[in-house]
Design an enzyme around this catalytic site. Structure first.
Site, mmCIF file in Angstrom:
data_model
loop_
_atom_site.group_PDB
_atom_site.id
_atom_site.type_symbol
_atom_site.label_atom_id
_atom_site.label_comp_id
_atom_site.label_asym_id
_atom_site.label_seq_id
_atom_site.Cartn_x
_atom_site.Cartn_y
_atom_site.Cartn_z
ATOM 1 N N TRP A 1 6.438 6.927 -1.925
ATOM 2 C CA TRP A 1 6.479 5.793 -2.848
ATOM 3 C C TRP A 1 6.772 6.352 -4.248
ATOM 4 O O TRP A 1 6.138 7.326 -4.660
ATOM 5 C CB TRP A 1 5.114 5.112 -2.791
ATOM 6 C CG TRP A 1 4.946 3.911 -3.652
ATOM 7 C CD1 TRP A 1 5.770 2.830 -3.730
ATOM 8 C CD2 TRP A 1 3.855 3.663 -4.537
ATOM 9 N NE1 TRP A 1 5.251 1.921 -4.611
ATOM 10 C CE2 TRP A 1 4.080 2.411 -5.113
ATOM 11 C CE3 TRP A 1 2.705 4.379 -4.894
ATOM 12 C CZ2 TRP A 1 3.209 1.852 -6.041
ATOM 13 C CZ3 TRP A 1 1.835 3.832 -5.802
ATOM 14 C CH2 TRP A 1 2.081 2.575 -6.373
ATOM 15 N N ASP B 1 -3.792 7.798 0.272
ATOM 16 C CA ASP B 1 -3.386 6.544 -0.350
ATOM 17 C C ASP B 1 -3.241 5.505 0.765
ATOM 18 O O ASP B 1 -2.231 5.472 1.463
ATOM 19 C CB ASP B 1 -2.069 6.732 -1.109
ATOM 20 C CG ASP B 1 -1.601 5.434 -1.733
ATOM 21 O OD1 ASP B 1 -2.383 4.452 -1.762
ATOM 22 O OD2 ASP B 1 -0.440 5.387 -2.195
ATOM 23 N N LYS C 1 -1.506 -5.812 0.501
ATOM 24 C CA LYS C 1 -0.748 -6.173 1.695
ATOM 25 C C LYS C 1 -1.639 -6.741 2.791
ATOM 26 O O LYS C 1 -1.369 -7.807 3.321
ATOM 27 C CB LYS C 1 0.007 -4.940 2.224
ATOM 28 C CG LYS C 1 1.376 -4.735 1.658
ATOM 29 C CD LYS C 1 1.433 -4.422 0.179
ATOM 30 C CE LYS C 1 0.882 -3.070 -0.144
ATOM 31 N NZ LYS C 1 1.103 -2.691 -1.565
HETATM 32 N N1 PLA Z 1 0.666 3.107 -2.383
HETATM 33 C C1 PLA Z 1 1.736 2.880 -1.620
HETATM 34 C C2 PLA Z 1 2.132 3.888 -0.615
HETATM 35 C C3 PLA Z 1 2.461 1.690 -1.791
HETATM 36 O O1 PLA Z 1 3.526 1.485 -1.021
HETATM 37 C C4 PLA Z 1 2.067 0.755 -2.763
HETATM 38 C C5 PLA Z 1 2.841 -0.503 -2.996
HETATM 39 C C6 PLA Z 1 0.926 1.059 -3.519
HETATM 40 C C7 PLA Z 1 0.238 2.249 -3.308
HETATM 41 C C8 PLA Z 1 0.371 0.166 -4.602
HETATM 42 O O2 PLA Z 1 0.123 -1.080 -4.285
HETATM 43 P P1 PLA Z 1 -0.825 -2.017 -5.178
HETATM 44 O O3 PLA Z 1 -1.049 -1.343 -6.488
HETATM 45 O O4 PLA Z 1 -0.102 -3.282 -5.305
HETATM 46 O O5 PLA Z 1 -2.079 -2.094 -4.388
HETATM 47 N N2 PLA Z 1 4.206 -0.490 -2.720
HETATM 48 C C9 PLA Z 1 5.060 -1.675 -2.782
HETATM 49 C C10 PLA Z 1 5.003 -2.386 -4.109
HETATM 50 C C11 PLA Z 1 4.626 -2.671 -1.729
HETATM 51 C C12 PLA Z 1 5.210 -1.554 -5.331
HETATM 52 O O6 PLA Z 1 6.117 -0.714 -5.377
HETATM 53 O O7 PLA Z 1 4.412 -1.763 -6.253
HETATM 54 C C13 PLA Z 1 6.489 -1.243 -2.450
HETATM 55 O O8 PLA Z 1 7.373 -2.111 -2.357
HETATM 56 O O9 PLA Z 1 6.699 -0.040 -2.217
#
Ligand code: PLA
Length: 417
Positions: A141, A223, A259
């Site tokens: 991410w 995470d 999610k």
């Molecule tokens: N960790 C991972 C691996 C994630 O994919 C995401 C969210 C988060 C943490 C953080 O989410 P939160 O702070 O909303 O709890 N990833 C998303 C959204 C779903 C984003 O980028 O914020 C994504 O599309 O990858």
């Protein structure tokens, strides 16, 4: 008399910030005037009608809350809602977790997963061995790369994660890199539903990794943004967390209810720290509060109340489980549908991996130029690394996406720019 207007703003030299690789796509999608368009960028669950979704169990709790005279809008404590903190640790490590029973687990509420990572890393930058490096998977991410330096931990190191040929975990590479990282490194791990690859370690691989991490004295930082979303089974999805904790390993954990409870905007999450010695937990908690208080003072109450109510009530908890199964089941259906659609079109390549990948995302192997081609010609928005949010796909949009992918694989400019 008017004050003389200065000609130059103190911000005249401010540079443009680079767009966020995920969130900027939503804006582009919304601004796109095309009638036929599709957004499969951000990982947000949509119904088969393409609508955003409030879990019925969440609605039920909110209805109860509306009539609850004991609720108010006072500040929560800096560390968050007690009922939520206790329950969220148990959800992650198990009801019978030894670390919890022995009082070696400290949990604070956080601003969803992102906030938990940020608080956790800032805490480590104050109290963990100076100079220790944070390692993240080569594919991860995007914020995993950005949060550590902003939290005072320096630039991250990478460990190998994904084998592009098998479209699975490069476990040999991962083990080599984690064994070669300096002792006491911080290792960021996705416990399930790896974002973006959808490739997870097997139970046996987690056990082998745990041995190496223990030998090296590394600190795992899990995470957990998708517990229950990978397989629809909260217990199966927490295998790595439960196992590492049961082995007496010290660890950190960020949790998100964005999610799995659909509480995206409520910023509901938690940070847990498991330590080996009960006598230090009080100090850990007071120092975590020292990080939080000047950052945002205290966390929001609404989402934490919802989550706590669901986690602590067996009937509501069962309903939630059922809803998780429905959501993850729909995602699985989309995986099969996309695979079949591509096979029907005889799109070059083997698409079986779409069904093997797990979680919200599919890592399609589409190249940057192919993604650009699809965006320009079909108004389909996905991450430039070829990641698609399967949760954004519906029965009525699968064929459109498959057609666009087919066209791109055959006709987009070649290369990986
Ligand atoms: N960790 C991972 C691996 C994630 O994919 C995401 C969210 C988060 C943490 C953080 O989410 P939160 O702070 O909303 O709890 N990833 C998303 C959204 C779903 C984003 O980028 O914020 C994504 O599309 O990858």
């Amino acid at each position: 008399m008017a004050v003389a207007v200065k000609k130059k703003s103190f911000l005249d030299g401010i540079p443009d910030a680079p767009p966020d690789p995920i969130l900027s796509l939503r804006t582009l999608y919304e601004e796109d005037p095309a009638e036929k368009k599709l957004n499969v960028s951000v990982g947000a669950y949509r119904t088969d009608e393409g609508k955003s979704y409030v879990l019925p169990v969440v609605k039920e709790v909110e209805t109860m809350m509306l009539d609850d005279p004991s609720l108010n809008h006072e500040y929560l404590p800096v560390e968050g809602l007690k009922e939520f903190r206790d329950a969220t640790a148990k959800l992650a490590f198990g009801e019978d977790s030894l670390a919890i029973r022995e009082g070696r687990c400290v949990t604070v509420q956080a601003l969803s997963g992102t906030g938990a990572l940020r608080v956790g890393l800032e805490f480590l930058s104050r109290f963990y061995a100076q100079g220790a490096k944070v390692y993240i998977p080569e594919q991860s991410w995007p914020l995993h790369r950005r949060i550590p330096p902003l939290s005072g931990m320096g630039e991250v190191g990478l460990y190998r994660y994904f084998n592009a040929d098998t479209k699975g975990v490069d476990f040999t590479g991962l083990m080599e890199d984690i064994s070669h990282a300096p002792n006491g490194s911080i290792i960021v791990l996705h416990p399930c539903a790896h974002n973006p690859t959808g490739a997870d370690l097997s139970f046996d691989e987690w056990k082998r990794l745990c041995t190496v991490i223990a030998e090296k004295g590394h600190l795992p930082f899990f995470d957990a943004a998708y517990q229950g979303f990978a397989t629809g089974d909260l217990i199966r999805d927490r295998f790595a967390l439960e196992y590492f904790a049961s082995q007496g390993i010290e660890l950190m954990l960020s949790q998100s209810y964005a999610k799995n409870m659909g509480l995206y905007g409520e910023r509901t999450g938690a940070l847990s720290v498991i330590v080996s010695d009960k006598s230090i937990v009080d100090r850990v908690l007071t120092q975590l509060k020292q990080v939080i208080r000047p950052m945002y003072s205290s966390p929001p109450a609404h989402g934490a109340r919802i989550a706590a109510t669901i986690l602590n009530n067996p009937v509501l908890f069962d309903k939630w489980n059922g809803e998780l199964k429905l959501m993850s089941g729909r995602i699985l259906e989309m995986r099969t549908a996309l695979k079949l659609a591509l096979q029907k079109l005889q799109t070059p390549g083997s698409w079986d991996f779409l069904e093997k990948q797990i979680g919200m995302f599919s890592y399609t192997g589409l190249t940057g130029p192919e993604v650009d081609f699809i965006q320009e010609k079909y108004h389909i928005y996905m991450m430039r690394n070829g990641r698609i949010s399967m949760a954004g796909l519906t029965t009525s949009t699968v064929d459109y996406l498959a057609g666009a992918m087919h066209d791109a694989v055959l006709n987009a400019p070649k290369g990986h720019l």
